[in-house]
Motif scaffolding. Structure first.
Motif, mmCIF file in Angstrom:
data_model
loop_
_atom_site.group_PDB
_atom_site.id
_atom_site.type_symbol
_atom_site.label_atom_id
_atom_site.label_comp_id
_atom_site.label_asym_id
_atom_site.label_seq_id
_atom_site.Cartn_x
_atom_site.Cartn_y
_atom_site.Cartn_z
ATOM 1 N N LYS A 42 0.835 -1.202 0.000
ATOM 2 C CA LYS A 42 0.000 0.000 0.000
ATOM 3 C C LYS A 42 0.868 1.250 0.000
ATOM 4 N N VAL A 43 1.953 1.225 0.750
ATOM 5 C CA VAL A 43 2.867 2.366 0.776
ATOM 6 C C VAL A 43 3.469 2.599 -0.603
ATOM 7 N N VAL A 44 3.859 1.532 -1.280
ATOM 8 C CA VAL A 44 4.427 1.656 -2.622
ATOM 9 C C VAL A 44 3.438 2.333 -3.560
ATOM 10 N N THR A 45 2.175 1.942 -3.463
ATOM 11 C CA THR A 45 1.140 2.559 -4.301
ATOM 12 C C THR A 45 0.978 4.034 -3.974
ATOM 13 N N GLU A 46 0.962 4.367 -2.695
ATOM 14 C CA GLU A 46 0.740 5.746 -2.283
ATOM 15 C C GLU A 46 1.921 6.651 -2.627
ATOM 16 N N VAL A 47 3.122 6.154 -2.471
ATOM 17 C CA VAL A 47 4.318 6.962 -2.710
ATOM 18 C C VAL A 47 4.638 7.057 -4.199
ATOM 19 N N GLY A 48 4.376 5.994 -4.927
ATOM 20 C CA GLY A 48 4.699 5.959 -6.354
ATOM 21 C C GLY A 48 5.999 5.222 -6.597
ATOM 22 N N GLU A 49 6.040 4.429 -7.634
ATOM 23 C CA GLU A 49 7.203 3.566 -7.862
ATOM 24 C C GLU A 49 8.456 4.343 -8.238
ATOM 25 N N ASP A 50 8.330 5.557 -8.804
ATOM 26 C CA ASP A 50 9.521 6.352 -9.116
ATOM 27 C C ASP A 50 10.260 6.733 -7.845
ATOM 28 N N GLU A 54 13.923 5.412 -6.351
ATOM 29 C CA GLU A 54 14.991 6.330 -5.934
ATOM 30 C C GLU A 54 15.410 6.041 -4.497
ATOM 31 N N ARG A 55 14.446 5.833 -3.622
ATOM 32 C CA ARG A 55 14.775 5.517 -2.233
ATOM 33 C C ARG A 55 15.511 4.178 -2.127
ATOM 34 N N ALA A 56 15.151 3.230 -2.978
ATOM 35 C CA ALA A 56 15.847 1.944 -2.975
ATOM 36 C C ALA A 56 17.317 2.144 -3.324
ATOM 37 N N ARG A 57 17.590 3.019 -4.282
ATOM 38 C CA ARG A 57 18.974 3.284 -4.670
ATOM 39 C C ARG A 57 19.732 4.016 -3.569
ATOM 40 N N GLN A 58 19.025 4.889 -2.839
ATOM 41 C CA GLN A 58 19.675 5.672 -1.791
ATOM 42 C C GLN A 58 19.711 4.947 -0.450
ATOM 43 N N GLY A 59 18.983 3.837 -0.338
ATOM 44 C CA GLY A 59 18.949 3.105 0.917
ATOM 45 C C GLY A 59 18.111 3.765 1.993
ATOM 46 N N THR A 60 17.066 4.517 1.587
ATOM 47 C CA THR A 60 16.233 5.248 2.561
ATOM 48 C C THR A 60 14.802 4.707 2.629
ATOM 49 N N LEU A 61 14.565 3.520 2.160
ATOM 50 C CA LEU A 61 13.210 2.969 2.169
ATOM 51 C C LEU A 61 12.632 2.878 3.581
ATOM 52 N N THR A 62 13.471 2.508 4.542
ATOM 53 C CA THR A 62 12.948 2.315 5.893
ATOM 54 C C THR A 62 12.620 3.636 6.590
ATOM 55 N N ASP A 63 12.928 4.749 5.957
ATOM 56 C CA ASP A 63 12.474 6.033 6.493
ATOM 57 C C ASP A 63 10.970 6.218 6.301
ATOM 58 N N LEU A 64 10.390 5.445 5.396
ATOM 59 C CA LEU A 64 8.959 5.534 5.146
ATOM 60 C C LEU A 64 8.200 4.743 6.204
ATOM 61 N N PRO A 65 7.145 5.320 6.784
ATOM 62 C CA PRO A 65 6.319 4.553 7.729
ATOM 63 C C PRO A 65 5.734 3.319 7.039
ATOM 64 N N GLY A 66 5.835 2.182 7.700
ATOM 65 C CA GLY A 66 5.275 0.956 7.142
ATOM 66 C C GLY A 66 6.260 0.129 6.349
ATOM 67 N N ILE A 67 7.494 0.599 6.198
ATOM 68 C CA ILE A 67 8.526 -0.171 5.488
ATOM 69 C C ILE A 67 9.593 -0.584 6.499
ATOM 70 N N GLY A 68 9.735 -1.886 6.723
ATOM 71 C CA GLY A 68 10.759 -2.413 7.613
ATOM 72 C C GLY A 68 11.883 -3.054 6.838
ATOM 73 N N SER A 69 12.786 -3.694 7.535
ATOM 74 C CA SER A 69 13.965 -4.250 6.867
ATOM 75 C C SER A 69 13.607 -5.367 5.892
ATOM 76 N N SER A 70 12.668 -6.243 6.267
ATOM 77 C CA SER A 70 12.312 -7.352 5.372
ATOM 78 C C SER A 70 11.610 -6.855 4.115
ATOM 79 N N THR A 71 10.644 -5.949 4.299
ATOM 80 C CA THR A 71 9.924 -5.441 3.125
ATOM 81 C C THR A 71 10.836 -4.565 2.269
ATOM 82 N N ALA A 72 11.738 -3.819 2.908
ATOM 83 C CA ALA A 72 12.691 -3.011 2.134
ATOM 84 C C ALA A 72 13.584 -3.902 1.277
#
Length: 354
Positions: A42-50, A54-72
């Motif tokens: 749901k977070v991916v849908t709300e934030v948008g895949e672009d 970008e966050r995946a490349r920067q390593g900041t996915l877990t800064d988003l509420p609802g994204i933990g280490s396993s889902t990241a």
């Protein structure tokens, strides 16, 4: 009804998270783990895949509420075009057939194109209606009945008449969007009250396509009273399916529970006379009715519904368990309403109600 093919490399992060949750559900793993992956999707849908990429490349996915280490980790590998290792492991361990089916059972599983008993997050299910429908489409179903609980089952967030009316409007919108690909039918799992009455207004029941009626409370009441209670529901022309008739639990996290005491011959005779289908509830913790009662209902000539009682998308395939039992007992496919095309089912339901 088909099983989903396993995902391979190249799938996007949203679909990778959805499929991970699906496999976790079908193996009945802890709901919190499933919710983590569905929440992340749901977070991916709300934030948008672009931005997600970008966050995946920067390593900041877990800064988003609802994204933990396993889902990241799943997201990062999906963004890189890889099959996420966590998903691959779950598919390898839990992605195979739920139960080994012989030729007769496999043929019946293929023939089952509908489902008269499914739940969403409007009551005690774990996923939105749209997610339940999408999974059913992906599994090759042609129709399913949405049967969230009725109001007095408060522990399951049962639907008041007002909430049910709102849900029916949503169902209309979903069907408009789907066109001829799939049909979501309006329904309810209505509670059978102590006196055999149904836990929903006549007006609302009259707006539904299919009604499954079940006992959920006072399961240990004396046999005579329970029989009278069940007969009261079966003889109501609004009722189409008698759900999990014994109420038993044989395994699972909720423990075990003995079956209710009632006159099975009288109940199944009433089902036959009033053309109410006896549900073969496919949930392994229910396995309801037990074989001796299923044989009795079959020998008496009853009609059946092989249902999943799914509370999450990954549980829709549980109908394989019901198919294995029905095939082993020689119940013909044409006596099972969930093998029927949707128009035949609707004609049957409408004709019963006069």
């Amino acid at each position: 009804m088909h099983s989903l093919s396993p995902l391979e490399a190249g799938v996007g992060p949203h679909e990778a998270l959805r499929r991970t949750a699906f496999v976790l559900e079908r193996s009945r793993q802890h709901s919190r783990r499933v919710e983590a992956f569905r929440g992340a999707a749901k977070v991916v849908t709300e934030v948008g895949e672009d931005e997600i990429a970008e966050r995946a490349r920067q390593g900041t996915l877990t800064d988003l509420p609802g994204i933990g280490s396993s889902t990241a980790g799943v997201i990062e590998q999906a963004v890189a075009g890889e099959l996420p290792a966590y998903l691959e492991r779950q598919q390898d361990e839990h992605g195979g057939p739920l139960v080994e089916l012989d030729d007769d059972a496999a043929a019946l599983f293929e023939a089952v194109v509908g489902d008269c008993h499914t739940h969403s997050d409007w009551s005690d299910g774990g996923s939105p209606i749209q997610e339940m429908v999408l999974a059913a489409v992906e599994l090759g179903q042609e129709w399913q009945v949405l049967t969230d609980h009725s109001p007095r089952l408060r522990i399951a967030n049962g639907l008041s008449a007002e909430r049910l009316a709102k849900q029916l409007t949503l169902v209309d919108g979903i069907n408009d969007a789907l066109g001829d690909r799939f049909r979501l039918l309006k329904g309810i799992e209505v509670d059978i009250l102590d006196d055999g009455a149904l836990d929903q207004s006549e007006e609302m029941l009259g707006r539904l396509d299919v009604v499954t009626a079940s006992v959920h409370s006072k399961l240990r009441m004396p046999g005579g009273a329970m029989t009278k209670r069940m007969l009261g529901a079966i003889t109501n022309p609004r009722v189409d399916v008698l759900g999990h008739c014994t109420g038993r639990l044989v395994t699972g996290g909720r423990g075990t529970r003995p079956q209710s005491d009632f006159d099975a011959e009288a109940v199944f005779r009433a089902c036959l006379e009033h053309d109410v289908a006896v549900e073969i509830n496919s949930r392994p913790e229910r396995c309801d009715p037990p074989d001796d009662l299923l044989i009795l209902a079959s020998e008496m000539g009853c009609t059946f519904a092989i249902d999943s009682d799914a509370h999450a998308p990954g549980q829709l395939e549980m109908k394989a368990y019901g198919c294995a039992r029905a095939a082993a007992l020689g119940i013909e496919a044409d006596r099972i309403i969930t093998t029927w095309e949707v128009e035949r089912l609707l004609d049957w339901s409408a004709r019963r109600r006069g």
